[in-house]
Every structure is written in C-alpha cells, then in structure tokens.
Design a protein around this motif. Structure first.
Motif, PDB file in Angstrom:
ATOM      1  N   THR A   1      27.668 -10.137  -8.434  1.00  0.00           N
ATOM      2  CA  THR A   1      28.595 -11.279  -9.083  1.00  0.00           C
ATOM      3  C   THR A   1      29.934 -11.780  -8.164  1.00  0.00           C
ATOM      4  N   ALA A   2      30.471 -12.922  -8.508  1.00  0.00           N
ATOM      5  CA  ALA A   2      31.337 -13.435  -7.912  1.00  0.00           C
ATOM      6  C   ALA A   2      32.754 -12.821  -8.047  1.00  0.00           C
ATOM      7  N   PRO A   3      33.349 -12.439  -6.734  1.00  0.00           N
ATOM      8  CA  PRO A   3      34.750 -11.843  -7.084  1.00  0.00           C
ATOM      9  C   PRO A   3      35.530 -12.504  -8.067  1.00  0.00           C
ATOM     10  N   GLN A   4      35.575 -13.971  -7.962  1.00  0.00           N
ATOM     11  CA  GLN A   4      36.428 -14.617  -9.102  1.00  0.00           C
ATOM     12  C   GLN A   4      36.069 -14.166 -10.454  1.00  0.00           C
TER      13      GLN A   4
ATOM     14  N   GLU B   1      27.165  -6.077  -7.511  1.00  0.00           N
ATOM     15  CA  GLU B   1      27.491  -6.800  -6.223  1.00  0.00           C
ATOM     16  C   GLU B   1      26.982  -8.202  -6.073  1.00  0.00           C
TER      17      GLU B   1
ATOM     18  N   ARG C   1      34.626 -11.148 -11.383  1.00  0.00           N
ATOM     19  CA  ARG C   1      35.070  -9.954 -11.767  1.00  0.00           C
ATOM     20  C   ARG C   1      36.491  -9.826 -12.131  1.00  0.00           C
ATOM     21  N   ALA C   2      37.233 -10.736 -11.292  1.00  0.00           N
ATOM     22  CA  ALA C   2      38.584 -10.740 -11.328  1.00  0.00           C
ATOM     23  C   ALA C   2      38.924 -11.223 -13.108  1.00  0.00           C
TER      24      ALA C   2
END
Length: 223
Positions: free
Chosen positions: A10-13, A8, A15-16
């Motif tokens: 971590t940045a979405p970018q 939670e 993770r992607a």
C-alpha cells in the motif's frame, strides 16, 4: 515488488489517510470488501474495533488464516443491516466491480448503516473528470444508442437512472485481474455520495509511478 494483499504493497499516503480516518471516527469500524484482510488487520493492530467483511469465501479463508485474531464475516454491501449501525465504513477499492447502475443503491445502503456522524471512506480508480477528455467515448455511446434505437438516439441514463448529457463524464470499464472494474471521475462519485445523503469532508487524487490514477473521498452522515 511487494505482494498484493499486504500492507507493504500500500502507498504511504493511503496508510496515512486510512489511519487518520480511523483515529477520527467514533464507534466500530467495518472494512467492507476487505479482501485478504490487510487493512482490517492493520486497523485492529492499531487498537480499533474493526470487522472485515467480504463475499468471497477464498478471500475470507486467506484473511482468517493470515490474521486469526481479527474478526471477519461473510457478506457484501447488500448484506449491510441498518439495525447494526457502524461508526465508520471503509470501502477501499471494494465498489470498483459493481455495475455502475448498482453504485447509488450501495452508497445509500452504506449511508443507512452508519450512525449519525458516521464516516465513510472510499478508494477507487479515478477517471478524467473533463468531458472534453472523453469525446470519442461520448460519440461512440451516441452512435451505439442510435443503432440500438433504430436511428432515434434516446438520452443516456446516469448511474442513478437520471437522464444526462452524453458529454458528462461517467464510469469507464476496463479489464482487471479479478473481473471487469470501473474507473470513476471523482466529481461524479462525489455527486453520487451527496445524492445518497452524505456530506463531503475530504477528497484527493493522485497518480503514482506505474499505477493507475487513484481517488479517495471521505464522506459523513450528518446527525
């Protein structure tokens, strides 16, 4: 605010990017410097064959307790064995505490421990690539060299031991919660990766609100 060491936080970018790297990488994955194991567990939960590795016993204890079904082992980059090659190595903020002089050898070891076509993904704190952004630091370094050498300044050494112009951007130390960490100009890190034998596939930089500048580089060991 989300607790550090959780997905939670971590940045979405990020993770992607990590998920895309894992999905496009064949063979077993190593989360090098896995810390409390959130990335290892995340990738294992997505069906990847992944092992987390960290030299800190405290982190491994937390990781094993939080993710009992995930594989973790003790060790750092110096413990990588070319006889056990990996399809991919994730070094997400796990090289930031290395002395800059040790980084070239660490990257070379990672390269040696990947299968042909294997892919490394590293994340790190970014520094300004521009030499003009560092005039005071360069001047300070030159003055220090002159004092140390009795008035005769000698060429500085790059992280790989090669002489370089003191205006060339290099790693910058800064205080960190765990230990001294280093910000790296992305261009400098990319150059070290290439010197270690990697081919660069992707790089990105950004600065999120309230966070230090971030960089990530995906590099491939060609067959």
């Amino acid at each position: 605010m989300q607790a550090v060491g959780t997905m939670e936080a971590t940045a979405p970018q990020d993770r992607a990017l990590v998920e895309r790297w894992a999905a496009q990488t064949a063979g077993p994955l190593l989360d090098l410097g896995c810390g409390p194991g959130q990335w290892t567990a995340h990738l294992a939960g997505r069906g990847h064959d992944v092992v987390g590795m960290d030299p800190a016993a405290g982190f491994l204890e937390i990781a094993r307790r939080a993710h009992p079904a995930v594989r973790f082992r003790d060790g750092g980059v110096e413990d990588l064995d070319p006889a056990e090659p990996w399809g991919g190595i994730l070094a997400w903020y796990s090289l930031i505490h290395l002395d800059p002089a040790d980084v070239p050898a660490a990257l070379a070891r990672m390269h040696a421990c990947l299968v042909p076509g294997g892919r490394a993904l590293i994340g790190f704190f970014a520094a300004d690539d521009s030499p003009r952004a560092q005039p005071e630091r360069a001047a300070d370094r030159a003055a220090k060299a002159e004092r140390v050498n009795g008035g005769a300044a000698r060429p500085e050494r790059a992280a790989d031991g090669a002489a370089h112009d003191p205006e060339t951007p290099g790693p910058e130390p800064f205080p960190h919660a765990v230990a001294t960490a280093y910000r790296w100009p992305a261009e400098t890190m990319a150059d070290l990766l290439q010197r270690a034998g990697f081919t660069l596939e992707h790089s990105e930089q950004r600065t999120d609100p309230g966070a230090r500048p971030h960089a990530a580089i995906l590099a491939v060991r060609e067959g």
